[in-house]
Design an enzyme around this catalytic site. Sequence first.
Site, mmCIF file in Angstrom:
data_model
loop_
_atom_site.group_PDB
_atom_site.id
_atom_site.type_symbol
_atom_site.label_atom_id
_atom_site.label_comp_id
_atom_site.label_asym_id
_atom_site.label_seq_id
_atom_site.Cartn_x
_atom_site.Cartn_y
_atom_site.Cartn_z
ATOM 1 N N PRO A 23 94.490 23.489 -43.187
ATOM 2 C CA PRO A 23 94.079 23.240 -44.579
ATOM 3 C C PRO A 23 92.817 22.398 -44.644
ATOM 4 O O PRO A 23 92.878 21.168 -44.631
ATOM 5 C CB PRO A 23 95.274 22.459 -45.137
ATOM 6 C CG PRO A 23 95.789 21.693 -43.949
ATOM 7 C CD PRO A 23 95.526 22.548 -42.746
ATOM 8 N N MET A 24 91.658 23.010 -44.708
ATOM 9 C CA MET A 24 90.399 22.277 -44.693
ATOM 10 C C MET A 24 89.804 22.218 -46.090
ATOM 11 O O MET A 24 89.347 23.233 -46.632
ATOM 12 C CB MET A 24 89.440 22.936 -43.697
ATOM 13 C CG MET A 24 89.888 22.759 -42.260
ATOM 14 S SD MET A 24 88.916 23.739 -41.089
ATOM 15 C CE MET A 24 89.687 25.349 -41.340
ATOM 16 N N GLU A 25 89.792 21.024 -46.649
ATOM 17 C CA GLU A 25 89.343 20.822 -48.027
ATOM 18 C C GLU A 25 87.873 21.202 -48.167
ATOM 19 O O GLU A 25 87.039 20.862 -47.330
ATOM 20 C CB GLU A 25 89.553 19.354 -48.418
ATOM 21 C CG GLU A 25 89.496 19.084 -49.907
ATOM 22 C CD GLU A 25 88.093 18.847 -50.411
ATOM 23 O OE1 GLU A 25 87.849 19.080 -51.611
ATOM 24 O OE2 GLU A 25 87.246 18.419 -49.613
ATOM 25 N N ASN A 64 96.551 20.492 -32.715
ATOM 26 C CA ASN A 64 95.419 20.831 -33.569
ATOM 27 C C ASN A 64 94.208 20.039 -33.106
ATOM 28 O O ASN A 64 94.318 18.875 -32.764
ATOM 29 C CB ASN A 64 95.765 20.498 -35.026
ATOM 30 C CG ASN A 64 94.605 20.681 -35.981
ATOM 31 O OD1 ASN A 64 94.253 19.779 -36.726
ATOM 32 N ND2 ASN A 64 93.986 21.846 -35.974
ATOM 33 N N GLY A 65 93.054 20.703 -33.106
ATOM 34 C CA GLY A 65 91.815 20.006 -32.802
ATOM 35 C C GLY A 65 91.075 20.573 -31.609
ATOM 36 O O GLY A 65 91.623 20.669 -30.508
ATOM 37 N N GLY A 107 91.620 25.497 -36.951
ATOM 38 C CA GLY A 107 90.789 25.175 -38.097
ATOM 39 C C GLY A 107 89.418 25.796 -37.977
ATOM 40 O O GLY A 107 89.238 27.003 -38.183
ATOM 41 N N CYS A 125 93.457 13.388 -43.355
ATOM 42 C CA CYS A 125 92.094 13.541 -43.866
ATOM 43 C C CYS A 125 91.251 12.315 -43.521
ATOM 44 O O CYS A 125 91.627 11.181 -43.832
ATOM 45 C CB CYS A 125 92.109 13.753 -45.375
ATOM 46 S SG CYS A 125 90.447 13.950 -46.074
#
Length: 330
Positions: free
Chosen positions: A7-9, A199-200, A223, A98
Amino acid sequence: MQIALAPMEGLVDDILRDVLTQVGGIDWCVTEFIRVSDRALQPPAFLKLAPELARGAQTRAGVPLRVQLLGSDPTLLGESAAAACELGAPVIDLNFGCPAKTVNRSRGGAVLLNEPELLHSIVASVRRHTPAHIPVTAKMRLGYASSHGALECAQALESGGAAQLVVHARTKLDGYKPPAHWEWVARVQEVVKVPVYANGEIWTVDDWRRCREVCGVADVMLGRGLVSRPDLALQIRAFEAGEVLPPMSWQALLPLLQSFWRQAMHKLSPRYAPGRIKQWVAMLTRGYPEATALFDQLRRETDCQRIAALLGLEEQQPTNGLESREAISI
């Protein structure tokens, strides 16, 4: 193995979720964070960022969508989660990762990793306010300034009722600078019983393979790597099955860009739509030389008709746009 879309804003909105999940290989995705500040949220707030809730909480490809909330007030987050569940959210996810300064200054995201007791209270409140059959999950970084409290935070989230954790293997201060410290994902999995996702810094199949070797967990959240290489999830699944899948060609990718532009023109005003297509094309330059050439043409272009022509589309009539939220500038 589960593969999730992160979920990348300001990047992975409903338009990009729609396009990327059409490619395949993704088990579930998550909304951009939905901020809860001074009051519990009402249905319009959810439908703006998660229009898929009106379609069974799935993308057009049938990929389930989770609703992610961000904030620091346990009661307001709990009440907001209850409202999202009434709209059909199948899972409530909580954002403790975030790194944005504006978010952290308002006590949201990664800054809360300095307060493990508050993490527990937030998850516990959301768990109490939501139906028992709807899982509550959380996404965290390793900490704010250091990873010393990562294990305590993970345990606080689990004890509060989190059924699953996604660990972005960097601190807030690390931002997005490589490397990602995948060994910490293994350490988190050692101290909690719930599933942990890594993640990452997973940009390629080789990155995924090394991540899995280091952290030992099977599940991953992709992502920027998936945005830059839309077939990355399919590539990983092919490798897992002992197969070799040719990378998606530019010719195969171009219809996705065209679909993205059509939807952006329908949803966004002509003032903001160009920035969104430039944003994605800029990220595609990591794997596609053709994207570099296209971005050079798009860089200063603001006319929607000329952008459509550069994408190989016939004349597209812009709408007034249903949304005027400014996209991240390139």
